[in-house]
Design a protein around this motif. Structure first.
Motif, PDB file in Angstrom:
ATOM      1  N   VAL A  48       0.843  -1.202   0.000  1.00 22.21           N
ATOM      2  CA  VAL A  48       0.000   0.000   0.000  1.00 22.21           C
ATOM      3  C   VAL A  48       0.877   1.251   0.000  1.00 22.21           C
ATOM      4  CG1 VAL A  48      -1.610   1.347   1.419  1.00 22.21           C
ATOM      5  CG2 VAL A  48      -2.020  -1.088   1.022  1.00 22.21           C
ATOM      6  N   GLU A  49       1.918   1.262   0.840  1.00 20.79           N
ATOM      7  CA  GLU A  49       2.819   2.415   0.884  1.00 20.79           C
ATOM      8  C   GLU A  49       3.549   2.608  -0.441  1.00 20.79           C
ATOM      9  OE1 GLU A  49       3.403   4.911   3.046  1.00 20.79           O
ATOM     10  OE2 GLU A  49       1.765   4.154   4.248  1.00 20.79           O
ATOM     11  N   CYS A  50       3.980   1.519  -1.051  1.00 24.32           N
ATOM     12  CA  CYS A  50       4.659   1.627  -2.353  1.00 24.32           C
ATOM     13  C   CYS A  50       3.703   2.156  -3.416  1.00 24.32           C
ATOM     14  CB  CYS A  50       5.214   0.268  -2.793  1.00 24.32           C
ATOM     15  SG  CYS A  50       6.669  -0.235  -1.894  1.00 24.32           S
ATOM     16  N   TYR A  51       2.482   1.666  -3.386  1.00 30.75           N
ATOM     17  CA  TYR A  51       1.491   2.145  -4.348  1.00 30.75           C
ATOM     18  C   TYR A  51       1.247   3.637  -4.152  1.00 30.75           C
ATOM     19  CZ  TYR A  51      -2.880   2.686  -6.873  1.00 30.75           C
ATOM     20  OH  TYR A  51      -3.844   3.117  -7.733  1.00 30.75           O
ATOM     21  N   ASP A  52       1.080   4.036  -2.908  1.00 26.60           N
ATOM     22  CA  ASP A  52       0.871   5.456  -2.622  1.00 26.60           C
ATOM     23  C   ASP A  52       2.081   6.283  -3.054  1.00 26.60           C
ATOM     24  OD1 ASP A  52      -1.581   4.854  -1.596  1.00 26.60           O
ATOM     25  OD2 ASP A  52      -0.987   5.016   0.509  1.00 26.60           O
ATOM     26  N   HIS A  53       3.264   5.759  -2.800  1.00 24.68           N
ATOM     27  CA  HIS A  53       4.483   6.470  -3.184  1.00 24.68           C
ATOM     28  C   HIS A  53       4.579   6.607  -4.702  1.00 24.68           C
ATOM     29  CE1 HIS A  53       8.589   7.903  -2.541  1.00 24.68           C
ATOM     30  NE2 HIS A  53       8.909   7.227  -3.646  1.00 24.68           N
ATOM     31  N   MET A  54       4.241   5.541  -5.405  1.00 25.48           N
ATOM     32  CA  MET A  54       4.312   5.573  -6.865  1.00 25.48           C
ATOM     33  C   MET A  54       3.277   6.527  -7.447  1.00 25.48           C
ATOM     34  SD  MET A  54       6.843   3.764  -7.703  1.00 25.48           S
ATOM     35  CE  MET A  54       6.653   3.586  -9.456  1.00 25.48           C
ATOM     36  N   LYS A  55       2.140   6.626  -6.811  1.00 27.68           N
ATOM     37  CA  LYS A  55       1.092   7.547  -7.284  1.00 27.68           C
ATOM     38  C   LYS A  55       1.351   8.970  -6.801  1.00 27.68           C
ATOM     39  CE  LYS A  55      -1.485   4.811  -9.589  1.00 27.68           C
ATOM     40  NZ  LYS A  55      -1.708   4.976 -10.989  1.00 27.68           N
ATOM     41  N   LYS A  56       2.392   9.131  -5.988  1.00 27.44           N
ATOM     42  CA  LYS A  56       2.810  10.436  -5.465  1.00 27.44           C
ATOM     43  C   LYS A  56       1.654  11.183  -4.795  1.00 27.44           C
ATOM     44  CE  LYS A  56       6.626  10.978  -8.639  1.00 27.44           C
ATOM     45  NZ  LYS A  56       7.520  10.178  -7.898  1.00 27.44           N
ATOM     46  N   ARG A  57       0.941  10.462  -3.959  1.00 27.36           N
ATOM     47  CA  ARG A  57      -0.138  11.096  -3.203  1.00 27.36           C
ATOM     48  C   ARG A  57       0.440  12.059  -2.179  1.00 27.36           C
ATOM     49  NH1 ARG A  57      -4.512   6.565  -1.364  1.00 27.36           N
ATOM     50  NH2 ARG A  57      -5.406   6.248  -3.393  1.00 27.36           N
ATOM     51  N   GLN A  58      -0.294  13.074  -1.882  1.00 25.57           N
ATOM     52  CA  GLN A  58       0.103  13.984  -0.825  1.00 25.57           C
ATOM     53  C   GLN A  58      -0.147  13.299   0.516  1.00 25.57           C
ATOM     54  OE1 GLN A  58       1.551  16.854  -1.315  1.00 25.57           O
ATOM     55  NE2 GLN A  58       1.361  16.661  -3.535  1.00 25.57           N
ATOM     56  N   HIS A  59       0.766  13.508   1.440  1.00 21.80           N
ATOM     57  CA  HIS A  59       0.624  12.848   2.741  1.00 21.80           C
ATOM     58  C   HIS A  59      -0.524  13.428   3.558  1.00 21.80           C
ATOM     59  CE1 HIS A  59       4.099  10.284   2.431  1.00 21.80           C
ATOM     60  NE2 HIS A  59       4.802  11.300   1.972  1.00 21.80           N
ATOM     61  N   ASP A  60      -0.941  14.634   3.256  1.00 21.67           N
ATOM     62  CA  ASP A  60      -2.020  15.221   4.046  1.00 21.67           C
ATOM     63  C   ASP A  60      -3.402  14.796   3.552  1.00 21.67           C
ATOM     64  OD1 ASP A  60      -2.011  18.569   2.562  1.00 21.67           O
ATOM     65  OD2 ASP A  60      -1.777  16.582   1.688  1.00 21.67           O
ATOM     66  N   LEU A  61      -3.478  14.136   2.415  1.00 21.36           N
ATOM     67  CA  LEU A  61      -4.775  13.642   1.963  1.00 21.36           C
ATOM     68  C   LEU A  61      -5.162  12.415   2.780  1.00 21.36           C
ATOM     69  CD1 LEU A  61      -4.478  13.823  -1.928  1.00 21.36           C
ATOM     70  CD2 LEU A  61      -5.724  15.350  -0.431  1.00 21.36           C
ATOM     71  N   LYS A  62      -6.442  12.296   3.016  1.00 23.04           N
ATOM     72  CA  LYS A  62      -6.905  11.126   3.749  1.00 23.04           C
ATOM     73  C   LYS A  62      -6.901   9.925   2.820  1.00 23.04           C
ATOM     74  CE  LYS A  62      -9.851  11.602   7.682  1.00 23.04           C
ATOM     75  NZ  LYS A  62     -11.185  11.757   8.172  1.00 23.04           N
ATOM     76  N   LYS A  63      -6.276   8.877   3.283  1.00 21.56           N
ATOM     77  CA  LYS A  63      -6.270   7.661   2.482  1.00 21.56           C
ATOM     78  C   LYS A  63      -7.586   6.937   2.707  1.00 21.56           C
ATOM     79  CE  LYS A  63      -1.342   7.051   2.828  1.00 21.56           C
ATOM     80  NZ  LYS A  63      -0.260   6.237   3.325  1.00 21.56           N
ATOM     81  N   PRO A  64      -8.170   6.431   1.650  1.00 26.22           N
ATOM     82  CA  PRO A  64      -9.404   5.685   1.846  1.00 26.22           C
ATOM     83  C   PRO A  64      -9.128   4.390   2.606  1.00 26.22           C
ATOM     84  CG  PRO A  64      -8.669   5.512  -0.417  1.00 26.22           C
ATOM     85  CD  PRO A  64      -7.766   6.481   0.274  1.00 26.22           C
TER      86      PRO A  64
END
Length: 184
Positions: free
Chosen positions: A123-139
């Motif tokens: 999940v963390e790798c996927y989020d990192h690859m999608k370059k999500r902002q850390h302040d966004l709430k993850k579903p």
């Protein structure tokens, strides 16, 4: 025609090797860039690499030879000859006892832990690859008990296949246990 097939095979192998190296480089880069991923990878290494793998190496290379030496030494004291077949049987029985009393319980305990950690890493790798902002709430992903049990059983089935393969690989006369250790 055969030469074309050979060239296509070599090309596919080289391209696959290139993709593997690029993927490994990218994975290592992500691990060093993301603290959460790095901490989970370190935990997985400690659990699998140090505790489990080191216990196998210590048993195979230290404890088992000491036990066999003591059996030979005691049999020499009592002037009883022990044949190679008897020693092989004893070694097999001790290995099965080790597997049953240490490896299987550790396997049952560590499988769900590994599944959770690997899921977190994915999940963390996927989020990192999608370059999500850390302040966004993850579903939040909803995991039902049925899904957790299915995931656990699937992981156990895959690991059993690897354990069987490693057991077969151990039968290789020279270096089989080393290959089996790296296989796991």
């Amino acid at each position: 025609k055969n030469m074309d097939i050979l060239q296509d095979g070599v090309l596919a192998f080289v391209l696959g090797l290139r993709d593997t190296l690029i993927g490994c480089f990218n994975a290592i880069k992500i691990v060093f860039q993301n603290r959460k991923i790095r901490s989970k990878v370190v935990l997985c290494f400690i659990l699998n690499g140090l505790i489990l793998a080191l216990s196998v190496v210590i048993f195979e290379q230290l404890i088992l030879p000491i036990i066999l030496f003591l059996v030979n030494w005691i049999s020499a004291i009592f002037k009883k000859d022990i044949s190679e077949i008897q020693l092989e049987w004893l070694e097999s029985i001790i290995s099965y006892i080790f597997t049953g009393l240490w490896m299987l319980p550790m396997f049952v305990i560590t499988t769900p832990i590994n599944n959770l950690w690997f899921r977190d890493i994915a999940v963390e790798c996927y989020d990192h690859m999608k370059k999500r902002q850390h302040d966004l709430k993850k579903p939040k992903q909803k995991w039902s008990l049925k899904m957790l049990i299915t995931d656990l059983l699937y992981g156990v089935a895959i690991e059993v296949v690897f354990m069987i393969q490693a057991t077969i690989i151990k039968l290789i006369p020279v270096g089989g246990w080393v290959i089996a250790l790296f296989h796991m």
